[in-house]
Each structure stands twice: as structure tokens, then as C-alpha cells.
Design a protein around this motif. Structure first.
Motif, PDB file in Angstrom:
ATOM      1  N   LEU A 128     -32.019 -24.433   0.680  1.00  0.00           N
ATOM      2  CA  LEU A 128     -32.667 -23.142   0.353  1.00  0.00           C
ATOM      3  C   LEU A 128     -33.605 -22.703   1.478  1.00  0.00           C
ATOM      4  CD1 LEU A 128     -33.336 -23.638  -3.472  1.00  0.00           C
ATOM      5  CD2 LEU A 128     -31.354 -22.623  -2.327  1.00  0.00           C
ATOM      6  N   ILE A 129     -34.244 -23.659   2.152  1.00  0.00           N
ATOM      7  CA  ILE A 129     -35.087 -23.325   3.319  1.00  0.00           C
ATOM      8  C   ILE A 129     -34.204 -22.716   4.408  1.00  0.00           C
ATOM      9  CG2 ILE A 129     -36.413 -24.335   5.231  1.00  0.00           C
ATOM     10  CD1 ILE A 129     -37.470 -26.412   3.155  1.00  0.00           C
ATOM     11  N   ILE A 130     -33.063 -23.334   4.654  1.00  0.00           N
ATOM     12  CA  ILE A 130     -32.152 -22.828   5.695  1.00  0.00           C
ATOM     13  C   ILE A 130     -31.632 -21.444   5.297  1.00  0.00           C
ATOM     14  CG2 ILE A 130     -29.900 -23.226   6.787  1.00  0.00           C
ATOM     15  CD1 ILE A 130     -30.708 -26.298   6.520  1.00  0.00           C
ATOM     16  N   ARG A 131     -31.316 -21.290   4.001  1.00  0.00           N
ATOM     17  CA  ARG A 131     -30.891 -19.976   3.511  1.00  0.00           C
ATOM     18  C   ARG A 131     -31.935 -18.912   3.870  1.00  0.00           C
ATOM     19  NH1 ARG A 131     -32.236 -19.045  -2.595  1.00  0.00           N
ATOM     20  NH2 ARG A 131     -34.268 -19.229  -1.573  1.00  0.00           N
TER      21      ARG A 131
ATOM     22  N   GLU B 148     -45.117 -19.973  12.814  1.00  0.00           N
ATOM     23  CA  GLU B 148     -43.861 -19.434  12.288  1.00  0.00           C
ATOM     24  C   GLU B 148     -42.761 -20.475  12.404  1.00  0.00           C
ATOM     25  OE1 GLU B 148     -42.995 -15.777  14.293  1.00  0.00           O
ATOM     26  OE2 GLU B 148     -44.313 -14.598  12.979  1.00  0.00           O
ATOM     27  N   TYR B 149     -41.846 -20.429  11.454  1.00  0.00           N
ATOM     28  CA  TYR B 149     -40.699 -21.345  11.442  1.00  0.00           C
ATOM     29  C   TYR B 149     -39.430 -20.527  11.634  1.00  0.00           C
ATOM     30  CZ  TYR B 149     -44.056 -24.626   9.554  1.00  0.00           C
ATOM     31  OH  TYR B 149     -45.149 -25.428   9.394  1.00  0.00           O
ATOM     32  N   GLY B 150     -38.549 -21.048  12.490  1.00  0.00           N
ATOM     33  CA  GLY B 150     -37.284 -20.360  12.720  1.00  0.00           C
ATOM     34  C   GLY B 150     -36.169 -21.372  12.894  1.00  0.00           C
ATOM     35  N   LEU B 151     -34.930 -20.919  12.863  1.00  0.00           N
ATOM     36  CA  LEU B 151     -33.784 -21.807  13.066  1.00  0.00           C
ATOM     37  C   LEU B 151     -33.490 -21.936  14.552  1.00  0.00           C
ATOM     38  CD1 LEU B 151     -31.313 -20.626  10.277  1.00  0.00           C
ATOM     39  CD2 LEU B 151     -32.731 -22.688  10.283  1.00  0.00           C
TER      40      LEU B 151
ATOM     41  N   LYS C 274     -46.587 -29.949  -0.190  1.00  0.00           N
ATOM     42  CA  LYS C 274     -46.244 -31.218   0.477  1.00  0.00           C
ATOM     43  C   LYS C 274     -44.736 -31.325   0.707  1.00  0.00           C
ATOM     44  CE  LYS C 274     -46.558 -36.277   0.388  1.00  0.00           C
ATOM     45  NZ  LYS C 274     -45.252 -36.291   1.088  1.00  0.00           N
ATOM     46  N   THR C 275     -43.953 -30.992  -0.331  1.00  0.00           N
ATOM     47  CA  THR C 275     -42.483 -31.081  -0.196  1.00  0.00           C
ATOM     48  C   THR C 275     -42.011 -30.122   0.888  1.00  0.00           C
ATOM     49  OG1 THR C 275     -42.229 -31.679  -2.521  1.00  0.00           O
ATOM     50  CG2 THR C 275     -40.288 -30.796  -1.410  1.00  0.00           C
ATOM     51  N   LEU C 276     -42.572 -28.896   0.896  1.00  0.00           N
ATOM     52  CA  LEU C 276     -42.148 -27.928   1.914  1.00  0.00           C
ATOM     53  C   LEU C 276     -42.508 -28.436   3.307  1.00  0.00           C
ATOM     54  CD1 LEU C 276     -40.949 -25.280   2.808  1.00  0.00           C
ATOM     55  CD2 LEU C 276     -43.103 -24.126   2.216  1.00  0.00           C
ATOM     56  N   THR C 277     -43.714 -28.985   3.433  1.00  0.00           N
ATOM     57  CA  THR C 277     -44.131 -29.524   4.733  1.00  0.00           C
ATOM     58  C   THR C 277     -43.201 -30.648   5.170  1.00  0.00           C
ATOM     59  OG1 THR C 277     -46.442 -28.985   4.235  1.00  0.00           O
ATOM     60  CG2 THR C 277     -46.037 -30.626   5.977  1.00  0.00           C
ATOM     61  N   ASP C 278     -42.921 -31.574   4.248  1.00  0.00           N
ATOM     62  CA  ASP C 278     -42.046 -32.722   4.589  1.00  0.00           C
ATOM     63  C   ASP C 278     -40.652 -32.249   5.011  1.00  0.00           C
ATOM     64  OD1 ASP C 278     -44.167 -34.324   3.907  1.00  0.00           O
ATOM     65  OD2 ASP C 278     -43.341 -34.946   1.950  1.00  0.00           O
ATOM     66  N   ARG C 279     -40.127 -31.286   4.256  1.00  0.00           N
ATOM     67  CA  ARG C 279     -38.743 -30.821   4.554  1.00  0.00           C
ATOM     68  C   ARG C 279     -38.715 -30.127   5.915  1.00  0.00           C
ATOM     69  NH1 ARG C 279     -37.525 -33.519   0.858  1.00  0.00           N
ATOM     70  NH2 ARG C 279     -36.127 -33.089  -0.883  1.00  0.00           N
ATOM     71  N   LEU C 280     -39.738 -29.308   6.183  1.00  0.00           N
ATOM     72  CA  LEU C 280     -39.761 -28.587   7.471  1.00  0.00           C
ATOM     73  C   LEU C 280     -39.878 -29.577   8.626  1.00  0.00           C
ATOM     74  CD1 LEU C 280     -42.015 -25.552   6.472  1.00  0.00           C
ATOM     75  CD2 LEU C 280     -39.602 -25.445   7.209  1.00  0.00           C
TER      76      LEU C 280
ATOM     77  N   ALA D 160     -43.448 -18.653  -1.198  1.00  0.00           N
ATOM     78  CA  ALA D 160     -43.264 -17.577  -2.189  1.00  0.00           C
ATOM     79  C   ALA D 160     -41.798 -17.461  -2.598  1.00  0.00           C
ATOM     80  CB  ALA D 160     -43.753 -16.261  -1.597  1.00  0.00           C
ATOM     81  N   SER D 161     -40.914 -17.715  -1.634  1.00  0.00           N
ATOM     82  CA  SER D 161     -39.485 -17.563  -1.919  1.00  0.00           C
ATOM     83  C   SER D 161     -38.930 -18.769  -2.680  1.00  0.00           C
ATOM     84  CB  SER D 161     -38.729 -17.396  -0.601  1.00  0.00           C
ATOM     85  OG  SER D 161     -37.350 -17.618  -0.798  1.00  0.00           O
ATOM     86  N   LEU D 162     -39.464 -19.943  -2.370  1.00  0.00           N
ATOM     87  CA  LEU D 162     -38.913 -21.185  -2.947  1.00  0.00           C
ATOM     88  C   LEU D 162     -39.684 -21.529  -4.222  1.00  0.00           C
ATOM     89  CD1 LEU D 162     -38.575 -22.983   0.476  1.00  0.00           C
ATOM     90  CD2 LEU D 162     -36.704 -22.007  -0.897  1.00  0.00           C
ATOM     91  N   VAL D 163     -39.317 -20.829  -5.285  1.00  0.00           N
ATOM     92  CA  VAL D 163     -40.047 -20.935  -6.558  1.00  0.00           C
ATOM     93  C   VAL D 163     -40.103 -22.396  -7.025  1.00  0.00           C
ATOM     94  CG1 VAL D 163     -40.048 -20.223  -8.972  1.00  0.00           C
ATOM     95  CG2 VAL D 163     -39.311 -18.610  -7.197  1.00  0.00           C
ATOM     96  N   GLY D 164     -41.312 -22.955  -7.124  1.00  0.00           N
ATOM     97  CA  GLY D 164     -41.450 -24.313  -7.672  1.00  0.00           C
ATOM     98  C   GLY D 164     -41.667 -25.389  -6.628  1.00  0.00           C
ATOM     99  N   ILE D 165     -41.516 -25.091  -5.355  1.00  0.00           N
ATOM    100  CA  ILE D 165     -41.703 -26.129  -4.336  1.00  0.00           C
ATOM    101  C   ILE D 165     -43.193 -26.389  -4.124  1.00  0.00           C
ATOM    102  CG2 ILE D 165     -41.793 -24.625  -2.278  1.00  0.00           C
ATOM    103  CD1 ILE D 165     -39.968 -26.711  -0.884  1.00  0.00           C
ATOM    104  N   SER D 166     -43.551 -27.655  -3.900  1.00  0.00           N
ATOM    105  CA  SER D 166     -44.964 -27.983  -3.643  1.00  0.00           C
ATOM    106  C   SER D 166     -45.227 -27.865  -2.142  1.00  0.00           C
ATOM    107  CB  SER D 166     -45.247 -29.425  -4.091  1.00  0.00           C
ATOM    108  OG  SER D 166     -44.628 -30.325  -3.168  1.00  0.00           O
TER     109      SER D 166
END
Lengths: 115, 115
Positions: free
Chosen positions: A26-29, A79-82, A51-57, A43-49
Motif C-alpha cells: 500500500l505504501i508503494i501504491r 519526502e519519500y519517493g520511489l 512506528k510501523t510506517l517508519t519501519d516499513r519505509l 493519512a492515506s494508510l488508515v490504521g497504520i502506526s
């Protein structure tokens, strides 16, 4: 034929090793839509914490899929980008979107007839 | 554009809800090669426990992706195959295989240039 892979050297297994985890896809999406700030992703990833977002990034950065850009402003802007490798995941996300849409289309109920 | 989804109604999120988990994608990869017995799946999925494989197969069955066929033989024979909905995941697996192969190809090292 993808079905013929057996061990970890299989390209599908290689891809899954990087993309494992609900939020990763979903982050890649979201990043396929362009660079995003941490708060925009949250804001887009409803329910993510956070910490989880930081770890995944961080994991996606380590795998060369995401790049973090820090702007020396006050306060600093991040900023984060692909990366180019990350952008090559477009066909995977498109294929997932097509399959997901097929499931929820009227009459798109999964059919039980087997191979 | 897949990047524009926001909430759970997004087709990518719908697909990920069914396909979440490392082993799920690899089970589908194997079943795209035709029906398999439990023991054949275990042999192919290096490191998976019998319980995890059982749980994943039951979840995929409940989601209409996999069908279990029991042959009234002695001892009973059980085979797992993809439903029509499951077979429609072919393009997802192919896209993952292409991306995974691109990463491991000589010079396929992830490049860091961002969008």
C-alpha cells in the motif's frame, strides 16, 4: 512458468521477500502517485502506526525501492519517493488492482470451479 | 491511477487483504503450475510449517481462491487447486516474477535515483 520455482532463488520468492507485509504494497501504491511526506502517507494508510510506517519505509529504503530526501529547511522537510527500481513495481500494483477490482465488481463473486 | 486510493475500498487494498503473508503468494505461484497435494506444497515451500500451510490453504479456500478436492480412496487423497478467481492471479505472479528477476539480474542492483 512461475509455478516451477522451488527455492529462495525463485524471482517470485525474491520479490515477496522485499514486498512482504500488508502495508508495504500500500505504501508503494501511494508513492506511485508521486513523492509523499510521512504525514500524507499516514493519512492515506488508515490504521497504520507511526512506528510501523517508519519501519516499513526504512526497510524499503534498505532494499533500494524507496528514497528519502531531506530538505535543509526550518523545520526540515522530509519526502519519500520511489527509486527507478521502485517504479518498476507499477505492473505489480496494476495487476493487484485489476484482480481486486474483479473481486468486488457486481457478480465478481469468486467462482469455485477448479483448474 | 492506483496511487489515488485512500481507504479499504481500494482494489489494491482488497487484493492485499486476501494475499497478505509471504507464503500466500508462493502457494498461489505453485498452484498456477496445477493441482498439488499437501506434501508437494510442503516440499516446494522450503521452511513452511504444516500448521502455517494448513491455515493459509484454509484462508485461501474461504476467500474463493483455492479449492480442496477429496478423493474417497483408501487412504483418502486430497488435492488443492486454484479456482477461476485464483487463476486470475496469474498476471500478479508474472509481474512479481519479472520484478524479482530484474533485481537479481547482473547489474540489476536497485538504482537510487528517485521519481
Amino acid at each position: 512458468m512461475p509455478g516451477e520455482c522451488v527455492d529462495e532463488s525463485c524471482p517470485v520468492a525474491q520479490a515477496v521477500a522485499v514486498l512482504d507485509g500488508k502495508w508495504t504494497i500500500l505504501i508503494i501504491r501511494d508513492l506511485l502517485g508521486g513523492v509523499r511526506r510521512f504525514s500524507e502517507l499516514r493519512a492515506s494508510l488508515v490504521g497504520i502506526s507511526p512506528k510501523t510506517l517508519t519501519d516499513r519505509l526504512r526497510a524499503l529504503e534498505a532494499d533500494g525501492v524507496v528514497k528519502r530526501t531531506i530538505y535543509a529547511e526550518i523545520p526540515p522537510r522530509v519526502e519519500y519517493g520511489l527509486t527507478a527500481t521502485g517504479r518498476q513495481l507499477g505492473p505489480v500494483i496494476d495487476a493487484l488492482a485489476a484482480w481486486g477490482a474483479g473481486r468486488t465488481a457486481p457478480g465478481g463473486q469468486p467462482s469455485a470451479d477448479v483448474l
